[in-house]
Design an enzyme around this catalytic site. Structure first.
Site, mmCIF file in Angstrom:
data_model
loop_
_atom_site.group_PDB
_atom_site.id
_atom_site.type_symbol
_atom_site.label_atom_id
_atom_site.label_comp_id
_atom_site.label_asym_id
_atom_site.label_seq_id
_atom_site.Cartn_x
_atom_site.Cartn_y
_atom_site.Cartn_z
ATOM 1 N N GLY A 188 1.043 -1.313 -0.095
ATOM 2 C CA GLY A 188 0.102 0.055 -0.100
ATOM 3 C C GLY A 188 0.960 0.988 -0.019
ATOM 4 O O GLY A 188 1.610 1.408 0.890
ATOM 5 N N ALA A 189 0.690 1.917 -0.969
ATOM 6 C CA ALA A 189 1.437 3.372 -1.202
ATOM 7 C C ALA A 189 0.418 4.424 -1.237
ATOM 8 O O ALA A 189 0.506 5.350 -1.690
ATOM 9 C CB ALA A 189 2.245 3.533 -2.333
ATOM 10 N N HIS A 451 7.671 38.840 3.244
ATOM 11 C CA HIS A 451 8.819 38.408 2.680
ATOM 12 C C HIS A 451 10.007 38.401 3.594
ATOM 13 O O HIS A 451 10.295 39.108 4.392
ATOM 14 C CB HIS A 451 9.124 39.190 1.572
HETATM 15 P P1 NAD Z 1 -5.161 4.429 2.219
HETATM 16 O O1 NAD Z 1 -6.360 4.025 1.618
HETATM 17 O O2 NAD Z 1 -4.372 5.689 2.215
HETATM 18 O O3 NAD Z 1 -4.018 3.482 1.268
HETATM 19 C C1 NAD Z 1 -3.956 2.245 1.180
HETATM 20 C C2 NAD Z 1 -3.386 1.871 -0.199
HETATM 21 O O4 NAD Z 1 -3.282 0.635 -0.296
HETATM 22 C C3 NAD Z 1 -4.162 2.315 -1.567
HETATM 23 O O5 NAD Z 1 -3.174 3.182 -2.290
HETATM 24 C C4 NAD Z 1 -4.542 1.022 -2.039
HETATM 25 O O6 NAD Z 1 -4.664 1.348 -3.525
HETATM 26 C C5 NAD Z 1 -3.540 0.304 -1.596
HETATM 27 N N1 NAD Z 1 -4.113 -1.259 -1.515
HETATM 28 C C6 NAD Z 1 -5.256 -1.664 -1.272
HETATM 29 N N2 NAD Z 1 -5.097 -3.050 -1.431
HETATM 30 C C7 NAD Z 1 -3.921 -3.210 -1.870
HETATM 31 C C8 NAD Z 1 -3.416 -4.786 -2.075
HETATM 32 N N3 NAD Z 1 -4.133 -5.716 -1.891
HETATM 33 N N4 NAD Z 1 -1.916 -4.793 -2.478
HETATM 34 C C9 NAD Z 1 -1.394 -3.599 -2.785
HETATM 35 N N5 NAD Z 1 -1.892 -2.514 -2.578
HETATM 36 C C10 NAD Z 1 -2.982 -2.119 -2.104
HETATM 37 O O7 NAD Z 1 -5.079 3.850 3.465
HETATM 38 P P2 NAD Z 1 -3.778 3.775 4.839
HETATM 39 O O8 NAD Z 1 -2.420 4.194 4.042
HETATM 40 O O9 NAD Z 1 -3.716 2.375 5.168
HETATM 41 O O10 NAD Z 1 -4.241 4.678 5.824
HETATM 42 C C11 NAD Z 1 -5.964 4.485 6.342
HETATM 43 C C12 NAD Z 1 -6.335 5.955 6.777
HETATM 44 O O11 NAD Z 1 -5.671 6.563 7.555
HETATM 45 C C13 NAD Z 1 -6.475 6.608 5.619
HETATM 46 O O12 NAD Z 1 -7.822 6.989 5.201
HETATM 47 C C14 NAD Z 1 -5.727 7.965 5.572
HETATM 48 O O13 NAD Z 1 -6.526 9.033 5.496
HETATM 49 C C15 NAD Z 1 -5.698 7.803 7.294
HETATM 50 N N6 NAD Z 1 -4.296 8.597 7.496
HETATM 51 C C16 NAD Z 1 -4.001 9.786 7.299
HETATM 52 C C17 NAD Z 1 -2.904 10.315 7.449
HETATM 53 C C18 NAD Z 1 -2.826 11.805 7.159
HETATM 54 O O14 NAD Z 1 -3.614 12.635 7.292
HETATM 55 N N7 NAD Z 1 -1.549 12.257 7.260
HETATM 56 C C19 NAD Z 1 -1.585 9.318 7.969
HETATM 57 C C20 NAD Z 1 -1.857 8.207 8.042
HETATM 58 C C21 NAD Z 1 -3.357 7.629 8.150
#
Ligand code: NAD
Ligand code: FAD
Length: 475
Positions: A188-189, A451
């Site tokens: 998951g990126a 600035h």
């Molecule tokens: P996310 O939804 O941001 O990312 C999950 C990623 O995993 C997606 O890109 C998806 O395409 C990929 N993915 C899903 N299944 C997969 C698979 N089987 N194989 C490979 N890739 C796959 O979810 P997250 O990073 O787990 O974060 C969870 C939640 O926590 C998010 O909703 C986020 O908003 C929140 N969060 C927010 C922050 C922030 O605001 N800075 C920081 C961390 C988490």
């Protein structure tokens, strides 16, 4: 009222729940908040995911790891030579735990000062707006005029890569590593993959991130996403797009990850695998037998724009309802609900919820992406400005990235602002305020920006969106 009857009972003491209880009390209502969080030492703490194992500890480690990385790679450019630079992961973790402790115990202090009754235990909604609370002391039933459900979310587990808490782990475990893994894999990126991948990469791990989608950060403006990807890859994050994981198994002290990419079967061997593929809402055991609060197919409690469920006087806020899983979105919903219960007018402007990814450079945005505006058919204009041309960014030695502003071609209203660059998360605040006040690009053009500051990049992007203002002549 006796101490078992409340105007408002909130189930869940995370960033959506505790502000709801506090705001209700501020507005003169009697309020209680029930939370069942227990840390690894068995201490019960308010604050939910965000304070205990989310926003706060991750940002503490991001800061420490960034300082270490910069000391290694950038100090010399400033003419600063540090010999024998060392890393003490335990000290870094202790600092993180200290911050978490201060903030979580701070909530209890705020409850005390604000007159909110805190219960450390499990809440269950019973029929007739009664709430059963199970604490270490036993079971009791509270009655409430209004109940706010704020039970949050937990990491999604993949059946093909089940958590074992040691080698295949979730974000909670990944925030508590006591050593730097040599080879770290992430599935998951998304936001967590990028933030935690950055932490451990900066501290020395070889990091490979497997992302199922072909598009990097599809929810972000793609110009900004591409720019971010370029910088993150330069830092050594090996981000593999279009990588579909088919299995992961423990082999000795390693994890063997199998995936398909470009039509071919591939393999990756790592010491630790973090699975960060999203989070799911929590409602397990929340409802008594006769309670009919509708929950959708993905487990989210169904609510209207103002967070009402279909059961009278039962509300739901935060990660357990639709919308982005962000602490500040939950907080706004919690405060809105408390104000509505107290008889005030209140709403959340879902069009201006900012998103921030705390990598370096940071990625932040508010409003619509260029792809969304283009798809809507609305005529628009774009202004961009690179941090490479910003004096403050140069002084900071942090010139990567740009600010992009999108405005309506005809009416000039700001439709979206997208930033990749230093302190993007702080800079986006100005854009959120501008959009909340329905600002035009011209409003930002005519606002004086000090600035030299990074905020001048937003000013310049607004000018670039409208060449008339730059040259002072009418087109
Ligand atoms: P996310 O939804 O941001 O990312 C999950 C990623 O995993 C997606 O890109 C998806 O395409 C990929 N993915 C899903 N299944 C997969 C698979 N089987 N194989 C490979 N890739 C796959 O979810 P997250 O990073 O787990 O974060 C969870 C939640 O926590 C998010 O909703 C986020 O908003 C929140 N969060 C927010 C922050 C922030 O605001 N800075 C920081 C961390 C988490
Ligand atoms: P939660 O914070 O999950 O809180 C819910 C609480 O309810 C928990 O304490 C839970 O134990 C309790 N509970 C559940 N069921 C019951 C019950 N029946 N009885 C009593 N208590 C119960 N968001 C951001 O905006 N910025 C960030 O930088 C950010 N970073 C993150 C980093 C990581 C690693 C993670 C995992 C998340 C991050 N998030 C971030 C997301 C953020 O943490 C969540 O959006 C936020 O915590 C949701 O708040 P909430 O109150 O809805 O739920």
């Amino acid at each position: 009222m006796s101490d078992k009857n409340f105007d408002v009972v909130v189930i869940g003491g995370g960033p959506a729940g505790y502000p709801a209880a506090l705001r209700a009390a501020q507005l003169g209502l009697s309020a209680a908040c029930i939370d069942d969080w227990k840390n690894e030492e068995g201490q019960r703490l308010f604050g939910g995911t965000c304070l205990n194992v989310g926003c706060i500890p991750s940002k503490a480690l991001l800061e420490s790891s960034e300082l270490y990385h910069r000391a290694h790679t950038e100090f010399a450019v400033h003419g600063i030579h540090v010999g024998g630079l060392g890393l003490d992961v335990e000290a870094m973790q202790a600092r993180k735990r200290g911050i978490v402790k201060q903030l979580t115990t701070g909530i209890e202090a705020m409850f005390k000062a604000g007159g909110v009754t805190g219960f450390k235990g499990r809440g269950k909604l019973l029929a007739g707006n009664r709430v059963e609370v199970t604490t270490d002391a036993g079971v009791e039933v509270l009655t409430a005029q209004h109940v706010v459900l704020a039970t949050g979310s937990v990491p999604v587990e993949l059946s093909i890569a089940k958590f074992d808490g040691r080698r295949i782990v979730d974000s909670t475990d990944a925030l508590a590593f006591t050593d730097v893994p040599k080879r770290l894999g992430l599935i998951g990126a998304g936001v967590i993959g990028l933030e935690l991948g950055s932490v451990w990469r900066r501290l020395g791990s070889e990091v490979v991130i497997l992302e199922a989608l072909e598009t990097f950060l599809p929810m972000a403006d793609q110009q900004v996403a591409k720019e971010a990807l370029r910088h993150l890859k330069k830092q050594g994050l090996d981000i593999r797009l279009g990588a579909k994981v088919t299995g992961a198994s423990l082999e000795g002290n390693a994890v063997n990850v199998r995936y398909e990419m470009g039509g071919a079967a591939q393999e990756l061997v790592v010491d630790v695998l973090i699975v960060a593929v999203g989070r799911r809402p929590v409602t397990t055991g929340l409802f008594g037998a006769d309670v009919k609060v509708p929950v959708d197919q993905r487990g989210f409690i169904e609510v209207d724009e103002q967070c009402r469920t279909t059961v009278p006087n039962v509300w739901a806020v935060g990660d357990v309802v639709r919308g982005p899983m962000l602490a500040h979105k939950g907080m706004e919903e919690g405060v809105m609900v408390a104000e509505l219960i107290a008889g005030h007018a209140a709403q959340v402007n879902y069009q201006t919820v900012p998103a921030i990814i705390y990598t370096a450079p940071e990625i932040a945005w508010v409003g619509k992406t260029e792809e969304e505006v283009k798809a809507s058919g609305r005529p628009y204009k774009v202004g961009t400005f690179p941090f490479a041309a910003n004096g403050r960014a140069k002084g900071m030695q942090q010139t990567a990235g740009l600010v992009k502003l999108i405005a309506d071609q005809e009416h000039d209203d700001v439709l979206g602002v997208h930033i990749v660059g230093p302190l993007a998360g702080e800079l986006i605040g100005e854009a959120v305020l501008a959009m909340e006040f329905s600002a035009s690009a011209e409003d930002i053009q005519r606002t004086i920006h000090a600035h030299p500051t990074l905020s001048e990049a937003l000013h310049e992007a607004s000018l670039a969106a409208d060449k008339r203002a730059i040259h002072g002549i009418n087109r």
